[in-house]
Scaffold this motif. Structure first.
Motif, mmCIF file in Angstrom:
data_model
loop_
_atom_site.group_PDB
_atom_site.id
_atom_site.type_symbol
_atom_site.label_atom_id
_atom_site.label_comp_id
_atom_site.label_asym_id
_atom_site.label_seq_id
_atom_site.Cartn_x
_atom_site.Cartn_y
_atom_site.Cartn_z
ATOM 1 N N VAL A 58 0.836 -1.198 0.000
ATOM 2 C CA VAL A 58 0.000 0.000 0.000
ATOM 3 C C VAL A 58 0.873 1.250 0.000
ATOM 4 O O VAL A 58 0.612 2.206 -0.752
ATOM 5 C CB VAL A 58 -0.935 -0.008 1.225
ATOM 6 C CG1 VAL A 58 -1.562 1.369 1.426
ATOM 7 C CG2 VAL A 58 -2.027 -1.058 1.056
ATOM 8 N N GLU A 59 1.913 1.260 0.810
ATOM 9 C CA GLU A 59 2.800 2.431 0.875
ATOM 10 C C GLU A 59 3.525 2.641 -0.450
ATOM 11 O O GLU A 59 3.704 3.784 -0.896
ATOM 12 C CB GLU A 59 3.816 2.252 2.008
ATOM 13 C CG GLU A 59 3.219 2.294 3.410
ATOM 14 C CD GLU A 59 2.717 3.683 3.786
ATOM 15 O OE1 GLU A 59 3.029 4.665 3.076
ATOM 16 O OE2 GLU A 59 2.005 3.793 4.795
ATOM 17 N N GLN A 60 3.950 1.552 -1.089
ATOM 18 C CA GLN A 60 4.629 1.679 -2.379
ATOM 19 C C GLN A 60 3.689 2.252 -3.433
ATOM 20 O O GLN A 60 4.063 3.112 -4.231
ATOM 21 C CB GLN A 60 5.163 0.316 -2.825
ATOM 22 C CG GLN A 60 6.331 -0.205 -2.004
ATOM 23 C CD GLN A 60 7.567 0.662 -2.130
ATOM 24 O OE1 GLN A 60 7.856 1.216 -3.202
ATOM 25 N NE2 GLN A 60 8.299 0.813 -1.043
ATOM 26 N N LEU A 61 2.462 1.766 -3.442
ATOM 27 C CA LEU A 61 1.479 2.291 -4.396
ATOM 28 C C LEU A 61 1.237 3.778 -4.155
ATOM 29 O O LEU A 61 1.138 4.568 -5.095
ATOM 30 C CB LEU A 61 0.166 1.508 -4.263
ATOM 31 C CG LEU A 61 0.179 0.069 -4.786
ATOM 32 C CD1 LEU A 61 -1.090 -0.662 -4.355
ATOM 33 C CD2 LEU A 61 0.302 0.054 -6.306
ATOM 34 N N HIS A 62 1.124 4.138 -2.888
ATOM 35 C CA HIS A 62 0.870 5.541 -2.546
ATOM 36 C C HIS A 62 2.034 6.434 -2.957
ATOM 37 O O HIS A 62 1.834 7.591 -3.370
ATOM 38 C CB HIS A 62 0.631 5.668 -1.048
ATOM 39 C CG HIS A 62 0.397 7.078 -0.592
ATOM 40 N ND1 HIS A 62 -0.641 7.852 -1.046
ATOM 41 C CD2 HIS A 62 1.105 7.863 0.273
ATOM 42 C CE1 HIS A 62 -0.593 9.042 -0.480
ATOM 43 N NE2 HIS A 62 0.459 9.078 0.318
ATOM 44 N N THR A 82 -9.330 -0.870 -10.342
ATOM 45 C CA THR A 82 -8.166 -0.105 -10.787
ATOM 46 C C THR A 82 -7.294 0.262 -9.596
ATOM 47 O O THR A 82 -7.754 0.291 -8.448
ATOM 48 C CB THR A 82 -8.583 1.197 -11.505
ATOM 49 O OG1 THR A 82 -9.172 2.100 -10.543
ATOM 50 C CG2 THR A 82 -9.584 0.913 -12.618
ATOM 51 N N ARG A 83 -6.054 0.580 -9.872
ATOM 52 C CA ARG A 83 -5.140 0.991 -8.808
ATOM 53 C C ARG A 83 -5.554 2.338 -8.225
ATOM 54 O O ARG A 83 -5.343 2.595 -7.046
ATOM 55 C CB ARG A 83 -3.705 1.054 -9.342
ATOM 56 C CG ARG A 83 -3.137 -0.319 -9.698
ATOM 57 C CD ARG A 83 -1.670 -0.230 -10.022
ATOM 58 N NE ARG A 83 -1.123 -1.561 -10.323
ATOM 59 C CZ ARG A 83 0.169 -1.836 -10.339
ATOM 60 N NH1 ARG A 83 1.055 -0.877 -10.104
ATOM 61 N NH2 ARG A 83 0.584 -3.053 -10.610
ATOM 62 N N PHE A 84 -6.100 3.186 -9.065
ATOM 63 C CA PHE A 84 -6.589 4.471 -8.561
ATOM 64 C C PHE A 84 -7.675 4.246 -7.513
ATOM 65 O O PHE A 84 -7.661 4.869 -6.444
ATOM 66 C CB PHE A 84 -7.129 5.323 -9.713
ATOM 67 C CG PHE A 84 -7.766 6.610 -9.252
ATOM 68 C CD1 PHE A 84 -6.991 7.697 -8.901
ATOM 69 C CD2 PHE A 84 -9.151 6.718 -9.158
ATOM 70 C CE1 PHE A 84 -7.572 8.877 -8.456
ATOM 71 C CE2 PHE A 84 -9.745 7.892 -8.725
ATOM 72 C CZ PHE A 84 -8.950 8.976 -8.373
#
Length: 212
Positions: free
Chosen positions: A159-163, A197-199
């Motif tokens: 989650v942190e990497q995606l953010h 979606t990732r968004f």
């Protein structure tokens, strides 16, 4: 009939009076509170009393509202168990009593709250239908909290990497896993949070308060 009300210091007492007068059904939706957190405890007490008396009660909370408070705070504040549900759908604060009248209220940032008392049948019917259909499609409170709290350290790191906006290759190296494994973690999170979606995943984790 729709009447504008002053959402002032008497607002909480007015809502409690509406609740006490319930004969059959009460639906309350809290999206963006305009009052201190502690003031909602008294209404929860009335809701429990109504439930114990055999009245139909439903309480709908937004993910943003739940995400802004800790798990124990929410469980301590609202104790109706399965009658409480959480939704990602946007809605206005509302209290609907016996399908005969409804109080709607909201406040823009930095502005005084505004409220309306609605008794016009057509509008009241729309408000009631939206609130109850949203409640039925929402997650139970405890299921929602388990969804939020049941992530392990690896999932939180993803989650942190995606953010952070890191590319998949960079994120995989940071976590010490293969690119394929990292993408599988992302896919699992998307399935867990029921997004496509990732968004949407990013929106959901922010609502749940998962970002440090």
């Amino acid at each position: 009939m729709t009447v504008e009300l002053n959402a002032d210091e008497q607002w909480a007492e007015n809502l409690r009076r509406m609740l006490v007068g319930v004969r059959h059904e009460a639906v309350m939706a809290i999206a963006r509170p305009v009052r201190p957190e502690t003031e909602y405890g008294a209404e929860d007490t009335v809701f429990r009393q109504l439930h114990e008396a055999g009245k139909k009660v439903r309480l709908l909370l937004s993910t943003a509202y739940v995400g802004s408070r800790g798990r124990q705070s929410v469980l301590r504040q609202f104790t109706l168990g399965s009658q409480i549900r959480v939704t990602d759908t946007d809605f206005c604060n509302a209290l609907i009593v016996d399908r005969e009248r409804a109080a709607l209220w909201a406040a823009a940032p930095g502005q005084q709250p505004r409220g309306y008392l609605v008794a016009e049948p057509a509008l009241l019917g729309v408000v009631h239908q939206f609130a109850t259909s949203t409640w039925h499609s929402a997650r139970r409170l405890r299921d929602h909290l388990e969804l939020r709290d049941g992530l392990d350290s690896v999932a939180l790191a993803v989650v942190e990497q995606l953010h952070s906006g890191a590319k998949d290759e960079t994120a995989a190296r940071a976590l010490g896993v293969s690119l394929r494994t990292y993408r599988r973690y992302v896919a699992q999170l998307m399935a867990r949070f029921e997004v496509s979606t990732r968004f949407q995943l990013g929106v959901r984790v922010r609502e749940l308060g998962l970002l440090s």
